[in-house]
Design a protein around this motif. Structure first.
Motif, PDB file in Angstrom:
ATOM      1  N   GLY A 146      28.674  14.090  39.610  1.00 37.40           N
ATOM      2  CA  GLY A 146      29.118  13.561  40.892  1.00 37.40           C
ATOM      3  C   GLY A 146      27.954  13.138  41.754  1.00 37.40           C
ATOM      4  N   GLU A 147      28.288  12.356  42.751  1.00 36.49           N
ATOM      5  CA  GLU A 147      27.275  11.784  43.632  1.00 36.49           C
ATOM      6  C   GLU A 147      26.553  12.851  44.454  1.00 36.49           C
ATOM      7  N   ALA A 148      27.299  13.816  44.980  1.00 33.23           N
ATOM      8  CA  ALA A 148      26.686  14.869  45.802  1.00 33.23           C
ATOM      9  C   ALA A 148      25.707  15.695  44.974  1.00 33.23           C
ATOM     10  N   ALA A 149      26.109  16.052  43.753  1.00 33.86           N
ATOM     11  CA  ALA A 149      25.228  16.833  42.889  1.00 33.86           C
ATOM     12  C   ALA A 149      23.978  16.040  42.528  1.00 33.86           C
ATOM     13  N   ALA A 150      24.138  14.747  42.304  1.00 33.86           N
ATOM     14  CA  ALA A 150      22.992  13.898  41.961  1.00 33.86           C
ATOM     15  C   ALA A 150      21.995  13.859  43.117  1.00 33.86           C
ATOM     16  N   ARG A 151      22.495  13.757  44.349  1.00 33.10           N
ATOM     17  CA  ARG A 151      21.602  13.760  45.522  1.00 33.10           C
ATOM     18  C   ARG A 151      20.885  15.101  45.662  1.00 33.10           C
ATOM     19  N   GLN A 152      21.629  16.180  45.468  1.00 30.01           N
ATOM     20  CA  GLN A 152      21.025  17.510  45.568  1.00 30.01           C
ATOM     21  C   GLN A 152      19.980  17.717  44.480  1.00 30.01           C
ATOM     22  N   ARG A 171      16.121  27.758  39.553  1.00 33.08           N
ATOM     23  CA  ARG A 171      17.525  28.152  39.369  1.00 33.08           C
ATOM     24  C   ARG A 171      18.450  27.030  39.844  1.00 33.08           C
ATOM     25  N   ARG A 172      18.155  26.485  41.047  1.00 30.36           N
ATOM     26  CA  ARG A 172      18.974  25.403  41.586  1.00 30.36           C
ATOM     27  C   ARG A 172      18.894  24.147  40.715  1.00 30.36           C
ATOM     28  N   TYR A 173      17.708  23.844  40.232  1.00 31.22           N
ATOM     29  CA  TYR A 173      17.536  22.665  39.383  1.00 31.22           C
ATOM     30  C   TYR A 173      18.408  22.792  38.141  1.00 31.22           C
ATOM     31  N   GLU A 174      18.332  23.930  37.463  1.00 29.64           N
ATOM     32  CA  GLU A 174      19.125  24.139  36.243  1.00 29.64           C
ATOM     33  C   GLU A 174      20.623  24.094  36.538  1.00 29.64           C
ATOM     34  N   GLU A 175      21.018  24.683  37.654  1.00 32.86           N
ATOM     35  CA  GLU A 175      22.434  24.671  38.039  1.00 32.86           C
ATOM     36  C   GLU A 175      22.924  23.247  38.296  1.00 32.86           C
ATOM     37  N   LEU A 176      22.150  22.476  39.039  1.00 26.27           N
ATOM     38  CA  LEU A 176      22.560  21.122  39.404  1.00 26.27           C
ATOM     39  C   LEU A 176      22.550  20.164  38.220  1.00 26.27           C
ATOM     40  N   ARG A 177      21.732  20.435  37.221  1.00 27.96           N
ATOM     41  CA  ARG A 177      21.709  19.574  36.035  1.00 27.96           C
ATOM     42  C   ARG A 177      23.044  19.585  35.307  1.00 27.96           C
ATOM     43  N   THR A 178      23.804  20.656  35.451  1.00 32.57           N
ATOM     44  CA  THR A 178      25.079  20.759  34.741  1.00 32.57           C
ATOM     45  C   THR A 178      26.238  20.156  35.527  1.00 32.57           C
TER      46      THR A 178
END
Length: 71
Positions: A24-30, A14-21
């Motif tokens: 930004g730098e913070a999202a890329a790190r997460q 779920r987190r992977y799919e959410e973060l793919r959308t």
């Protein structure tokens, strides 16, 4: 081989799919962190394989219709 609990895999997917959308730098790190955790949790070395293994493990862990007892 140890297997991650289905609830853990579900949350990671779920987190992977959410973060793919996200951008930004913070999202890329997460996203990198979640991808790494998925790989470790599934015993794989790349995210494509990790996603395949995680989804397959979830399919296998889902109760089958004949396993469900109705009252």
């Amino acid at each position: 081989m140890l297997m991650a609990h289905p609830a853990v895999l579900e949350e990671l997917l779920r987190r992977y799919e959410e973060l793919r959308t996200r951008h930004g730098e913070a999202a890329a790190r997460q996203l990198e962190d979640v991808s790494y955790t998925l790989c470790v949790s599934t015993g794989t070395r790349d995210i494509a394989a990790a996603l395949t293994v995680a989804r397959d493990q979830l399919r296998r862990s889902a109760p089958r219709r004949d396993d469900v007892v109705s009252a």
